[in-house]
Scaffold this active site. Structure first.
Site, PDB file in Angstrom:
ATOM      1  N   GLU A 232       0.834  -1.328  -0.067  1.00 12.89           N
ATOM      2  CA  GLU A 232      -0.021  -0.019  -0.094  1.00 12.89           C
ATOM      3  C   GLU A 232       0.913   1.189  -0.200  1.00 12.89           C
ATOM      4  OE1 GLU A 232      -2.727   3.114   2.341  1.00 12.89           O
ATOM      5  OE2 GLU A 232      -1.865   1.198   3.605  1.00 12.89           O
ATOM      6  N   CYS A 266      -2.042   8.740   4.131  1.00 12.99           N
ATOM      7  CA  CYS A 266      -1.819   8.689   2.839  1.00 12.99           C
ATOM      8  C   CYS A 266      -3.234   8.605   2.028  1.00 12.99           C
ATOM      9  CB  CYS A 266      -1.399   7.117   2.565  1.00 12.99           C
ATOM     10  SG  CYS A 266      -2.643   5.855   3.328  1.00 12.99           S
TER      11      CYS A 266
END
Length: 432
Positions: A232, A266
């Site tokens: 990720e 993020c």
């Protein structure tokens, strides 16, 4: 031993061991020895240990929240919210442990049956970031432990204490020695230690959350042994606001998304695209709300935005603001370090009239900067929103149902929030 600074004071408050690559073989071998026994434990027993772990985390949430605040700088309210979100993974996967199922199918050849039986893969390694250290450990470890794998967690050098606390509570919950392991280290030893973990032949799976640059390095290490790998990576998420959006609803969602953990997420809104018809109105409304944020130490009463977690993040924020100003951006609010504070504090900053040639347009900000761009047409919005190599998440605010579906289909992102900025739940398909 490595000393750890409180981002809100720049004062050392804890220390932990500095492991090196030389410590990796012993840790992996211990985890593998534990795996040989743990894989034979019944799913119900694994579920019971996970439930007990979940219970202990919730019982100790006050202490964990304080540790989280002193490690990351985030306000206590956000620390409690992270713990609640993180514990949803221990709760969820305690149920999933008993629901791991295979299949039986009939092939083309007569007199045959095809049976699939799912088995735990072995020792898993989790390389986790510093921005959500409780959530990032539990989302990875809970799934691994439910499946019957053992795990080695390599926390970020900035936030190792919370990982050690979770490992302690896992032991108290009944997990056998070697099932959940933590290797703490410093910045200097992080690359060689991580490489050694990725390349060890007894490690069968690696999961990494972090920057795209480091993700490429991790993928290279794992490729040599054809390791199973889940990544990720960085986010450069667009937040698209059309003229017909409900302004209050949009701002409610943006305030929670943008300023959470001082922009260090993020999935935060990195590029805010606002249609020309409401552009100036939107900027003024965002400025009014943002001006009310209280910047201070995360443990101080009334704080609504804490410091950045690392001093290098201050330099990045200053460089991005300076670059935007040089290329014609308007500074609507903030733009500087907070004067008179010893920690890593940066003002909540709003930049307007942003363009595609500015730094923030191409790199993850990870600091409290709201960068606002003006667009005219839907086609422009889609083109600019997709102009990134980091398609983690996108957000769209509109009351036009037809447009909503077009945006849902045309935006290139793994997750799309339609009229919401908060849609991350454990029951969703995971990107870990």
């Amino acid at each position: 031993m490595q000393r750890h600074q409180d981002p809100g004071t720049d004062i050392a408050w804890a220390s932990c061991p500095t492991n090196t690559a030389e410590d990796v073989p012993h840790a992996v071998e211990a985890a593998h020895a534990a795996f040989e026994k743990y894989k034979k434990v019944t799913p119900r027993q694994r579920a019971q240990w996970l439930l007990k772990w979940d219970s202990l985390i919730r019982e100790n949430k006050n202490d964990i929240a304080k540790i989280l605040t002193h490690e990351t700088g985030k306000p206590l309210a956000e620390a409690y919210a992270e713990i609640e979100y993180a514990a949803s993974f221990t709760w969820w996967f305690s149920g999933e442990a008993e629901r791991i199922q295979g299949t039986v199918s009939t092939p083309a050849i007569p007199g045959r049956r095809v049976i699939t039986h799912k088995q735990p893969i072995g020792v898993a390694v989790a390389l986790v970031p510093w921005n959500f250290p409780i959530a990032m450990v539990l989302r990875k470890a809970a799934a691994a432990l439910a499946a019957g794998c053992t795990m080695i967690v390599k926390p970020s050098p900035e936030t190792p204490i919370s990982a050690l606390v979770l490992a302690h509570l896992a032991k108290e919950a009944g997990f056998p020695p070697g099932v959940l392991n933590v290797l703490t280290t410093d910045l200097e030893n992080t690359p060689p230690l991580s490489e050694a973990l990725c390349k060890h032949p007894l490690v069968k799976k690696v999961t990494f959350t972090g920057s795209t640059r480091v993700g490429k390095i991790v993928a290279g290490h794992c490729s040599q042994g054809l390791k199973k790998l889940t990544l990720e990576l960085g986010g450069n998420c667009p937040f698209v606001v059309f003229d017909d959006a409900n302004l209050n609803q949009t701002l409610d969602q943006l305030m929670a998304l943008k300023w959470r953990h001082a922009g260090q997420a993020c999935i935060t809104a990195n590029r805010i695209y606002v249609q020309s018809g409401i552009y100036e109105k939107f900027i003024e409304a965002l400025k009014e709300r943002t001006s009310k944020l209280v910047v201070g130490h995360g443990a101080a009463e009334g704080t609504t935005m804490g410091p950045l977690t690392t001093p290098r993040s201050l330099e990045k924020a200053e460089n991005q603001v300076a670059d935007a100003k040089k290329r014609g951006a308007r500074v609507i609010l903030g733009g500087n370090r907070v004067p008179g504070k010893a920690g890593y504090f940066f003002e909540p900053t709003i930049l307007a009239d942003m363009t595609s040639d500015m730094l923030i347009s191409h790199e993850e900000s990870f600091c409290p900067i709201a960068a606002i761009y003006k667009f005219e047409t839907e086609e422009e919005a889609v083109k600019w929103a997709n102009d990134t190599s980091m398609g983690l998440a996108s957000y769209v605010f509109t009351k036009n149902v037809d447009r909503m579906w077009r945006m849902f289909e045309n935006l290139e992102a793994g997750m799309i929030g339609l009229n919401t900025g908060m849609f991350f739940l454990v029951s969703f398909p995971d990107y870990d």
